[in-house]
Scaffold this motif. Structure first.
Motif, PDB file in Angstrom:
ATOM      1  N   ALA A  15     -80.696 -38.829 -34.167  1.00  0.00           N
ATOM      2  CA  ALA A  15     -81.904 -39.596 -34.493  1.00  0.00           C
ATOM      3  C   ALA A  15     -82.057 -39.716 -36.007  1.00  0.00           C
ATOM      4  O   ALA A  15     -81.702 -38.797 -36.740  1.00  0.00           O
ATOM      5  N   PRO A  16     -82.596 -40.847 -36.452  1.00  0.00           N
ATOM      6  CA  PRO A  16     -82.911 -40.937 -37.877  1.00  0.00           C
ATOM      7  C   PRO A  16     -84.134 -40.084 -38.173  1.00  0.00           C
ATOM      8  O   PRO A  16     -85.110 -40.120 -37.423  1.00  0.00           O
ATOM      9  N   MET A  17     -84.078 -39.289 -39.222  1.00  0.00           N
ATOM     10  CA  MET A  17     -85.240 -38.493 -39.613  1.00  0.00           C
ATOM     11  C   MET A  17     -85.374 -38.557 -41.126  1.00  0.00           C
ATOM     12  O   MET A  17     -84.586 -37.947 -41.858  1.00  0.00           O
ATOM     13  N   PHE A 203     -82.102 -42.877 -24.182  1.00  0.00           N
ATOM     14  CA  PHE A 203     -83.315 -42.047 -24.063  1.00  0.00           C
ATOM     15  C   PHE A 203     -83.448 -41.159 -25.292  1.00  0.00           C
ATOM     16  O   PHE A 203     -82.495 -40.520 -25.717  1.00  0.00           O
ATOM     17  N   ASN A 204     -84.661 -41.098 -25.835  1.00  0.00           N
ATOM     18  CA  ASN A 204     -84.934 -40.213 -26.971  1.00  0.00           C
ATOM     19  C   ASN A 204     -86.247 -39.469 -26.736  1.00  0.00           C
ATOM     20  O   ASN A 204     -87.220 -40.049 -26.273  1.00  0.00           O
ATOM     21  N   GLY A 205     -86.243 -38.185 -27.076  1.00  0.00           N
ATOM     22  CA  GLY A 205     -87.492 -37.427 -27.033  1.00  0.00           C
ATOM     23  C   GLY A 205     -87.363 -36.068 -26.392  1.00  0.00           C
ATOM     24  O   GLY A 205     -87.068 -35.954 -25.199  1.00  0.00           O
ATOM     25  N   ASP A 206     -87.521 -35.013 -27.217  1.00  0.00           N
ATOM     26  CA  ASP A 206     -87.630 -33.635 -26.730  1.00  0.00           C
ATOM     27  C   ASP A 206     -86.407 -33.125 -25.974  1.00  0.00           C
ATOM     28  O   ASP A 206     -86.544 -32.286 -25.088  1.00  0.00           O
ATOM     29  N   LEU A 207     -85.230 -33.621 -26.295  1.00  0.00           N
ATOM     30  CA  LEU A 207     -84.021 -33.080 -25.664  1.00  0.00           C
ATOM     31  C   LEU A 207     -83.542 -31.924 -26.536  1.00  0.00           C
ATOM     32  O   LEU A 207     -83.132 -32.130 -27.675  1.00  0.00           O
ATOM     33  N   GLY A 229     -83.037 -35.531 -32.082  1.00  0.00           N
ATOM     34  CA  GLY A 229     -83.507 -35.334 -33.454  1.00  0.00           C
ATOM     35  C   GLY A 229     -83.807 -33.874 -33.709  1.00  0.00           C
ATOM     36  O   GLY A 229     -82.949 -33.105 -34.148  1.00  0.00           O
ATOM     37  N   ARG A 230     -85.036 -33.467 -33.360  1.00  0.00           N
ATOM     38  CA  ARG A 230     -85.450 -32.098 -33.665  1.00  0.00           C
ATOM     39  C   ARG A 230     -84.595 -31.069 -32.932  1.00  0.00           C
ATOM     40  O   ARG A 230     -84.336 -29.987 -33.454  1.00  0.00           O
ATOM     41  N   GLY A 231     -84.125 -31.431 -31.735  1.00  0.00           N
ATOM     42  CA  GLY A 231     -83.274 -30.512 -30.969  1.00  0.00           C
ATOM     43  C   GLY A 231     -81.967 -30.237 -31.694  1.00  0.00           C
ATOM     44  O   GLY A 231     -81.458 -29.115 -31.697  1.00  0.00           O
TER      45      GLY A 231
HETATM   46  C1  LIG Z   1     -89.523 -35.732 -40.093  1.00  0.00           C
HETATM   47  C2  LIG Z   1     -89.221 -36.887 -39.182  1.00  0.00           C
HETATM   48  C3  LIG Z   1     -88.735 -38.076 -39.718  1.00  0.00           C
HETATM   49  C4  LIG Z   1     -88.458 -39.172 -38.879  1.00  0.00           C
HETATM   50  N1  LIG Z   1     -87.972 -40.338 -39.428  1.00  0.00           N
HETATM   51  C5  LIG Z   1     -87.686 -41.391 -38.607  1.00  0.00           C
HETATM   52  C6  LIG Z   1     -87.142 -42.614 -39.122  1.00  0.00           C
HETATM   53  O1  LIG Z   1     -86.892 -42.780 -40.318  1.00  0.00           O
HETATM   54  N2  LIG Z   1     -86.897 -43.613 -38.238  1.00  0.00           N
HETATM   55  C7  LIG Z   1     -87.145 -43.480 -36.887  1.00  0.00           C
HETATM   56  O2  LIG Z   1     -86.897 -44.407 -36.116  1.00  0.00           O
HETATM   57  N3  LIG Z   1     -87.636 -42.337 -36.388  1.00  0.00           N
HETATM   58  C8  LIG Z   1     -87.900 -41.303 -37.196  1.00  0.00           C
HETATM   59  N4  LIG Z   1     -88.369 -40.140 -36.655  1.00  0.00           N
HETATM   60  C9  LIG Z   1     -88.465 -40.011 -35.184  1.00  0.00           C
HETATM   61  C10 LIG Z   1     -87.167 -39.423 -34.607  1.00  0.00           C
HETATM   62  O3  LIG Z   1     -86.076 -40.285 -34.855  1.00  0.00           O
HETATM   63  C11 LIG Z   1     -87.285 -39.208 -33.079  1.00  0.00           C
HETATM   64  O4  LIG Z   1     -87.586 -40.431 -32.468  1.00  0.00           O
HETATM   65  C12 LIG Z   1     -88.369 -38.204 -32.722  1.00  0.00           C
HETATM   66  O5  LIG Z   1     -88.279 -37.041 -33.523  1.00  0.00           O
HETATM   67  C13 LIG Z   1     -88.284 -37.815 -31.235  1.00  0.00           C
HETATM   68  O6  LIG Z   1     -87.008 -37.312 -30.928  1.00  0.00           O
HETATM   69  P1  LIG Z   1     -86.703 -35.721 -30.851  1.00  0.00           P
HETATM   70  O7  LIG Z   1     -87.693 -35.132 -29.894  1.00  0.00           O
HETATM   71  O8  LIG Z   1     -85.278 -35.633 -30.381  1.00  0.00           O
HETATM   72  O9  LIG Z   1     -86.901 -35.177 -32.233  1.00  0.00           O
HETATM   73  C14 LIG Z   1     -88.669 -39.057 -37.478  1.00  0.00           C
HETATM   74  C15 LIG Z   1     -89.158 -37.856 -36.949  1.00  0.00           C
HETATM   75  C16 LIG Z   1     -89.439 -36.775 -37.775  1.00  0.00           C
HETATM   76  C17 LIG Z   1     -89.964 -35.508 -37.154  1.00  0.00           C
END
Ligand SMILES: Cc1cc2nc3c(=O)[nH]c(=O)nc-3n(C[C@H](O)[C@H](O)[C@H](O)COP(=O)(O)O)c2cc1C
Length: 327
Positions: A15-17, A203-207, A229-231
């Motif tokens: 995931a992009p973060m 699918f994205n979210g809380d994996l 992402g966070r996982g």
């Molecule tokens: C610190 C942080 C930065 C993020 N930056 C982006 C971003 O630049 N673009 C985007 O589409 N989502 C961004 N997200 C959302 C994540 O890509 C992802 O959709 C979200 O964390 C849920 O997935 P996860 O539960 O696997 O973390 C960000 C999330 C966090 C916590």
């Protein structure tokens, strides 16, 4: 298909973060860890300047097949400019951010704010897909939430996406107002599953574990990918564990994992320090440790020492201490 290839047939995407999965992070991460098929840059803002910021340019300096730049804008002409610019730089796909829940973004009707006015969003999509049809243009994917303030919005949003030839529809099945609260809503994802071609659906979210992924794939067997992402930040071996479908990362012992983790953290710090001041590089590492901390529930003291470290010597000593009990 044997069991192993069946397990790994889903694409595993990072995931992009913003601020975390930077170009530096992605480069060092993929050197030390396996299992990621695709990555996305944190969002790049496309606005009337028709110029990316220096920080954004660094994100796209190195173009590779497995990297997709993400664009944040609600203006079709700005999106088209950015897409063509990125195509010139060699990228074959661009991703639209329709999921960011931050108020600074949504009040401008960007990110998840785009979902608020379906007619305006439709006009935006009509314009960018017309540009795509009319000439050489990269593939367009979208990363989206399923609504703004109600899950009842999911149907209209999924219907809208189903009208366009997106190369990928990445769905984080939460509404904007939930930010990261509550669970991702499986029913809402199901609405997308019913309408969007499965070979494009992610699918994205809380994996957070291979088991989480297994459950999602059981419920939605034909999805083409999962995004983590966070996982991934909490367990940097997660993509490899997902590939194997179990909790072991390859054939590594805890000591083997620890060696990789230490090597990765050291190189990541060094790479950050090459472009930043010592304190800024430490701040970057602390941001990462904020996400990694959940994997060290018994090391509260050591984690605190990392977050309090004021110079590189203190920081590195605190990391060694924290990893001492890694198992
Ligand atoms: C610190 C942080 C930065 C993020 N930056 C982006 C971003 O630049 N673009 C985007 O589409 N989502 C961004 N997200 C959302 C994540 O890509 C992802 O959709 C979200 O964390 C849920 O997935 P996860 O539960 O696997 O973390 C960000 C999330 C966090 C916590």
């Amino acid at each position: 298909m044997d069991k192993r290839s069946e397990k790994s047939s889903v694409s595993v995407e990072m995931a992009p973060m913003e601020g975390i999965t930077t170009a530096v992070f992605r480069r060092v991460y993929t050197k030390w860890f396996k299992g990621i098929d695709r990555m996305y840059t944190p969002f790049l803002v496309a606005n009337s300047t028709h110029r990316f910021k220096t920080r954004e340019k660094r994100e796209i300096e190195i173009c590779s097949q497995d990297l997709v730049p993400q664009i944040m804008t609600n203006n079709a002409q700005h999106f088209i400019w950015a897409a063509l610019e990125l195509q010139k730089a060699g990228f074959g796909e661009v991703n639209l951010n329709a999921g960011c829940p931050s108020a600074t973004v949504t009040t401008k009707k960007k990110g998840a704010g785009m979902l608020e006015d379906i007619r305006a969003f439709r006009a935006f999509l009509d314009e960018i897909f017309l540009a795509k049809e009319s000439g050489s243009f990269p593939e367009i994917s979208v990363k989206t939430r399923v609504g703004v303030s109600s899950y009842l919005e999911a149907e209209d949003i999924a219907d809208l996406y189903s009208r366009y030839p997106f190369s990928r529809v990445i769905v984080h099945p939460r509404i904007r107002d939930d930010f990261y609260k509550n669970e991702p809503n499986r029913e809402a994802f199901g609405i997308f599953y019913d309408r969007i071609p499965h070979e494009t659906l992610v699918f994205n979210g809380d994996l957070r574990t291979p088991e989480d992924v297994r459950k999602i794939r059981e419920a939605f067997p034909e999805i083409s990918g999962i995004m983590i992402g966070r996982g991934l930040l909490a367990d940097l071996f997660l993509p490899e564990r997902i590939r194997r479908g179990d909790d072991a990362a390859g054939d590594l012992s805890p000591d083997g994992e620890k060696e990789i983790l230490s090597g990765f953290l050291e190189e990541l710090y060094d790479e950050y320090e090459r472009g930043l001041s010592e304190s800024a590089a430490i701040a970057k590492m602390k941001d990462l440790w904020n996400f990694m901390a959940v994997s060290f529930p018994d090391n509260k003291k050591q984690i605190k020492a990392i977050s309090k470290s004021g110079n590189v010597r203190e920081y590195k000593a605190a990391v060694v201490n924290c990893l001492r009990t890694y198992s």
